[in-house]
Structures are given as structure tokens and as C-alpha cells.
Design a protein around this motif. Structure first.
Motif, PDB file in Angstrom:
ATOM      1  N   VAL A  30      55.211  39.383  21.992  1.00  0.00           N
ATOM      2  CA  VAL A  30      53.846  40.601  23.020  1.00  0.00           C
ATOM      3  C   VAL A  30      52.994  40.271  21.635  1.00  0.00           C
ATOM      4  N   GLY A  31      51.767  40.608  22.639  1.00  0.00           N
ATOM      5  CA  GLY A  31      50.544  40.040  21.826  1.00  0.00           C
ATOM      6  C   GLY A  31      49.975  41.128  22.469  1.00  0.00           C
ATOM      7  N   LEU A  32      48.551  41.780  21.198  1.00  0.00           N
ATOM      8  CA  LEU A  32      47.816  42.104  21.805  1.00  0.00           C
ATOM      9  C   LEU A  32      46.332  42.114  22.429  1.00  0.00           C
ATOM     10  N   PHE A  33      45.702  42.353  23.206  1.00  0.00           N
ATOM     11  CA  PHE A  33      44.428  41.879  23.315  1.00  0.00           C
ATOM     12  C   PHE A  33      43.331  43.460  23.438  1.00  0.00           C
ATOM     13  N   ASP A  34      42.059  42.953  22.849  1.00  0.00           N
ATOM     14  CA  ASP A  34      41.324  44.040  22.871  1.00  0.00           C
ATOM     15  C   ASP A  34      40.277  43.595  23.875  1.00  0.00           C
ATOM     16  N   VAL A  35      40.086  44.544  24.850  1.00  0.00           N
ATOM     17  CA  VAL A  35      39.414  44.218  25.843  1.00  0.00           C
ATOM     18  C   VAL A  35      38.445  44.975  26.255  1.00  0.00           C
ATOM     19  N   SER A  36      38.383  45.657  25.733  1.00  0.00           N
ATOM     20  CA  SER A  36      37.642  47.428  25.582  1.00  0.00           C
ATOM     21  C   SER A  36      35.907  46.815  25.790  1.00  0.00           C
ATOM     22  N   HIS A  37      35.622  45.789  25.750  1.00  0.00           N
ATOM     23  CA  HIS A  37      33.986  45.147  26.199  1.00  0.00           C
ATOM     24  C   HIS A  37      34.207  44.957  28.040  1.00  0.00           C
ATOM     25  N   MET A  38      35.386  45.769  28.334  1.00  0.00           N
ATOM     26  CA  MET A  38      35.534  45.173  29.995  1.00  0.00           C
ATOM     27  C   MET A  38      34.317  46.874  30.985  1.00  0.00           C
ATOM     28  N   GLY A  39      34.002  46.429  31.707  1.00  0.00           N
ATOM     29  CA  GLY A  39      33.442  47.725  32.342  1.00  0.00           C
ATOM     30  C   GLY A  39      34.201  48.100  32.877  1.00  0.00           C
ATOM     31  N   GLU A  40      33.923  49.909  33.569  1.00  0.00           N
ATOM     32  CA  GLU A  40      34.092  50.751  34.554  1.00  0.00           C
ATOM     33  C   GLU A  40      33.584  51.296  34.901  1.00  0.00           C
ATOM     34  N   PHE A  41      33.844  51.515  35.837  1.00  0.00           N
ATOM     35  CA  PHE A  41      32.784  52.208  37.260  1.00  0.00           C
ATOM     36  C   PHE A  41      33.971  52.568  37.747  1.00  0.00           C
ATOM     37  N   GLU A  42      33.502  54.571  37.876  1.00  0.00           N
ATOM     38  CA  GLU A  42      34.187  55.520  38.754  1.00  0.00           C
ATOM     39  C   GLU A  42      33.572  55.947  39.806  1.00  0.00           C
ATOM     40  N   ILE A  43      33.621  56.290  41.060  1.00  0.00           N
ATOM     41  CA  ILE A  43      32.747  57.122  41.926  1.00  0.00           C
ATOM     42  C   ILE A  43      33.807  58.054  42.740  1.00  0.00           C
ATOM     43  N   ASP A  44      33.432  59.140  43.115  1.00  0.00           N
ATOM     44  CA  ASP A  44      34.738  60.736  43.273  1.00  0.00           C
ATOM     45  C   ASP A  44      33.755  60.726  44.337  1.00  0.00           C
ATOM     46  N   HIS A 104      38.647  59.086  44.642  1.00  0.00           N
ATOM     47  CA  HIS A 104      38.142  58.896  43.690  1.00  0.00           C
ATOM     48  C   HIS A 104      38.781  57.396  43.267  1.00  0.00           C
ATOM     49  N   PHE A 105      37.504  56.463  42.984  1.00  0.00           N
ATOM     50  CA  PHE A 105      38.196  55.532  42.769  1.00  0.00           C
ATOM     51  C   PHE A 105      38.276  54.505  40.897  1.00  0.00           C
ATOM     52  N   MET A 106      38.817  53.710  40.808  1.00  0.00           N
ATOM     53  CA  MET A 106      37.478  53.319  39.570  1.00  0.00           C
ATOM     54  C   MET A 106      37.670  51.865  39.408  1.00  0.00           C
ATOM     55  N   ILE A 107      36.783  50.615  39.251  1.00  0.00           N
ATOM     56  CA  ILE A 107      36.492  49.619  39.987  1.00  0.00           C
ATOM     57  C   ILE A 107      35.908  48.847  37.824  1.00  0.00           C
ATOM     58  N   THR A 108      36.898  48.147  37.370  1.00  0.00           N
ATOM     59  CA  THR A 108      37.137  47.502  36.480  1.00  0.00           C
ATOM     60  C   THR A 108      36.140  46.090  36.569  1.00  0.00           C
ATOM     61  N   VAL A 109      35.289  45.836  36.055  1.00  0.00           N
ATOM     62  CA  VAL A 109      34.190  44.657  36.075  1.00  0.00           C
ATOM     63  C   VAL A 109      34.439  43.687  34.740  1.00  0.00           C
ATOM     64  N   ASN A 110      33.806  42.471  34.526  1.00  0.00           N
ATOM     65  CA  ASN A 110      33.869  41.503  33.763  1.00  0.00           C
ATOM     66  C   ASN A 110      32.573  42.058  32.705  1.00  0.00           C
ATOM     67  N   ALA A 111      33.157  42.133  31.687  1.00  0.00           N
ATOM     68  CA  ALA A 111      31.842  42.492  30.217  1.00  0.00           C
ATOM     69  C   ALA A 111      30.770  42.108  30.604  1.00  0.00           C
ATOM     70  N   SER A 112      30.463  40.436  30.763  1.00  0.00           N
ATOM     71  CA  SER A 112      29.263  39.789  30.780  1.00  0.00           C
ATOM     72  C   SER A 112      28.331  40.639  31.932  1.00  0.00           C
TER      73      SER A 112
END
Length: 367
Positions: free
Chosen positions: A48-62, A111-119
Motif C-alpha cells: 500500500v502506498g500514499l500519494f499526496d494529490v492535494s494539488h488537484m482542483g475541486e469545484f462545487e456547484i449547488d 449538489h456536485f463536485m468536479i475534481t480537475v487536474n492541478a495544472s
């Protein structure tokens, strides 16, 4: 020396303390490796491995119109999602080119969340708010940390620390809960082909959860994993990487992502252009390539046959789990069939290769 212009995740100090080699990636300073790419890759496949992917983007719409906005923006059918489900999808330009690939979460009825690439965070935010204006949009990226826990022992590790039974959580399903006392959206998903979870948590709580996962996973052989192994793991699965395998010049159908395009759901940005390509057939296709020897087919290398250029490599590496040199490449559709013999031009010499079935490595996710 660190570049002060680069953004840092909440785990930056933890990476430095662990001896990670840091590199620029999409405007962020990120760990490319800790102990070595091969060792880290094998850790994920076997433990098992841990990845830091906190650089990803998250947008919510409600709110009112949220579903309509998501349906207009994305190629997949968000209306098919139940609360607690997610799906892979694409954002496209009117000409069918890809703005980004993303995951869409249904957090509530409207209510939705869209996760997008960091760059792509800034570009994507401008795009979604322009194409589907709504007062319900919120960019929650600055408040959101994200840790991926991936590998055959991921369920055991997260299960010991979570306040709910994660074993009952199906693939591409999510639930609210707490992990090591940290409030989290627990998503059974990932980018490795292994079973695992992506844990969305408050930005400031991310270091506490990272530390708890490392301590709690010691019996499982847990280790932090850098971007280098993340790339080899996803390549073995044929998962596309934005900026390498897909971008504004590629159509979802030629990239093999037609399964995430639901034209029957109704209008969305890019639908007409994509359907024209479907009617005519893509002129090129993204295929898996296996090299005949240990030569590595790198991004940008020409693909040739009988002295004629047929396409270009988009991603290539040694695949540690399959013990061969593998790549993704766009080639003329007439030469995209499995078994087609090709060449990859490396330093002026055509090295033998052939088109193979993908994924290169069989997925181990828990359905």
C-alpha cells in the motif's frame, strides 16, 4: 533550492522531512520520488502506498440548475449518478478538443463536485463559470487536501482508521466519515489500477491524516509514493494523462474515451463535433505499444512504418509490473489494430514495436 513561485501542498514539509526529491509539476512543488521509482511502484502493487494529490482542483456547484450546468459542461451523464456515486468524465471545447478530464461526484440531489487536474485549475475554473454561469459555483480547491491510499492492503489500512465500514463501499462510490479522527469524503477510486481510496479532507488537517496513515500502515508496509511511480502505475493501466495523451487538440473518440461520452443525454459543449468524428470514424487512435527490446519510447518520439511517419508517442516508460517497455501513441487508424508491427524512432533509428491490447496490467480494483 526551492522556487518561491511554485505552490505547495499542506504536506510539503512532510515530503522534505522524508527526503523526497522535489520537482516542479503543474505549477506546484511536488515529490517525484522518495526511495526510488521502481521500489515505490512495487510497493503500491504489492502492499500500500500514499500519494499526496492535494494539488488537484475541486469545484462545487449547488442549488437550482446545478445538474443542468454539469450536464452542459461534461460528456458523461451526470443524471445517471445516485447520491454517493462518482464518474469519470471530460470537459470539451465546441470543436471537440479536451479542456480537461475530471471526476464528477454527486454530493446531493442538486449538489456536485468536479475534481480537475492541478495544472488546469485556473483554466478550468474560467471555463466552467463562463460556459455554465451560476451563483452556486465554489472553488473549494484552496480548502481541500487530498490523499490517495492505493494498493491491495489499502482497505485494511483505511478500515482500521475509519469510523465506518469501508469494506462495503463499492468502486466509484463514496461516503462521508472520519479517518483517524479527520472528517473526510471517502472515495473508492484512484489512478493506479489497484484497490484504494481517495480521501478529501480539510486542508489544515491533511498533515495529521498523512502521519496517522503512515503510522497505522506500518504493519502493512506502507510508504509514501511520488509522481514518478504514479506515472508508471497509470501508464500500465492505460490511464491517460492530460498534457501528454490528451489535450485541446485531441478528440475523446480518438483517445479511446468514447465510453465516457453519452451523446444520448442531450446537448453538451462539444457534442456535435464529437458526433461528427463518430460518424466519419477517427483518423487516428491512441494505442498501446510494446517495444521489442528495452528501448524506452519517450513522449514526442515518431512512430514509423516502412520509412513513413504514422504518428507520435505520447507516454512511454519501463513497466515494472509487466517487465517490458511500454508506451501510448497516436497512430493512423489504418495501423491501429492489435498486432500491427511498427517502429519507434529513437535517436534516428527505428526500433521494433507492435500494437498490443491495453491495459498492459490487469486492474485489481474492487468492483
Amino acid at each position: 533550492m526551492s522556487d518561491s513561485s511554485l505552490r505547495r501542498t499542506p504536506l510539503y514539509d512532510a515530503h522534505r522531512e522524508a527526503g523526497a526529491r522535489m520537482v516542479p509539476f503543474g505549477g506546484w512543488e511536488m515529490p517525484v520520488q522518495y526511495t526510488g521509482i521502481l521500489e515505490e511502484h512495487r510497493t503500491v502493487r504489492s502492499r500500500v502506498g500514499l500519494f499526496d494529490v492535494s494539488h488537484m482542483g475541486e469545484f462545487e456547484i449547488d442549488g437550482a440548475g446545478a445538474l443542468d450546468a454539469v450536464q452542459r459542461l461534461t460528456t458523461n451523464d451526470a443524471a445517471s449518478l445516485g447520491i454517493g456515486q462518482l464518474q469519470y468524465s471530460l470537459l470539451c471545447y465546441p470543436d471537440g478538443g479536451i479542456v480537461d478530464d475530471a471526476t464528477v461526484y454527486r454530493l446531493g440531489a442538486g449538489h456536485f463536485m468536479i475534481t480537475v487536474n492541478a495544472s488546469n485549475i485556473d483554466k478550468d475554473w474560467a471555463w466552467v463559470t463562463e460556459q455554465a454561469p451560476s451563483p452556486g459555483w465554489r472553488d473549494v480547491s484552496p480548502a481541500t487536501g487530498l490523499i490517495a491510499v492505493q494498493g491491495p492492503r489499502a482497505e485494511a489500512l483505511v478500515g482500521r482508521l475509519a469510523d465506518r465500514d469501508v469494506a462495503t463501499l463499492g468502486y466509484f462510490r463514496f461516503a462521508r466519515g472520519a479517518v483517524a479522527g479527520v472528517p473526510a469524503l471517502i472515495s473508492r477510486s484512484g489512478y493506479t489500477g489497484e484497490d484504494g481510496f481517495e480521501l478529501y479532507v480539510p486542508w489544515g488537517d491533511t498533515p495529521r491524516l498523512w502521519k496517522a496513515l503512515l503510522a497505522g500502515g506500518a504493519p502493512d508496509g506502507v510508504a509514501p509514493i511520488g509522481l514518478g511511480a504514479r506515472d508508471t502505475l497509470r501508464l500500465e493501466m492505460r490511464y491517460t494523462l492530460y498534457g501528454n495523451d490528451i489535450d485541446q487538440t485531441t478528440n475523446p473518440l480518438e483517445a479511446g474515451l468514447g465510453w465516457a461520452v453519452k451523446a444520448g443525454k442531450g446537448p453538451f459543449v462539444g457534442r456535435d463535433a464529437i458526433e461528427r468524428v463518430r460518424a466519419d470514424g477517427p483518423r487516428r487512435r491512441l494505442v498501446g505499444i510494446e517495444m521489442a527490446d528495452r528501448a524506452i519510447a519517450r513522449h514526442g518520439y515518431p512512430v514509423v512504418k516502412d520509412g513513413r511517419a504514422l504518428g507520435v508517442v505520447t507516454s512511454g516508460s519501463y513497466g515494472p509490473s509487466v517487465d517490458r517497455s511500454i508506451a501510448l501513441a497516436y497512430v493512423d487508424a489504418a495501423h491501429a489494430a492489435v498486432g500491427t508491427e511498427l517502429g519507434v524512432e529513437i535517436r534516428g533509428q527505428a526500433r521494433a514495436a507492435r500494437v498490443v491490447r491495453t491495459p498492459f496490467y490487469p486492474p485489481k480494483v474492487k468492483k
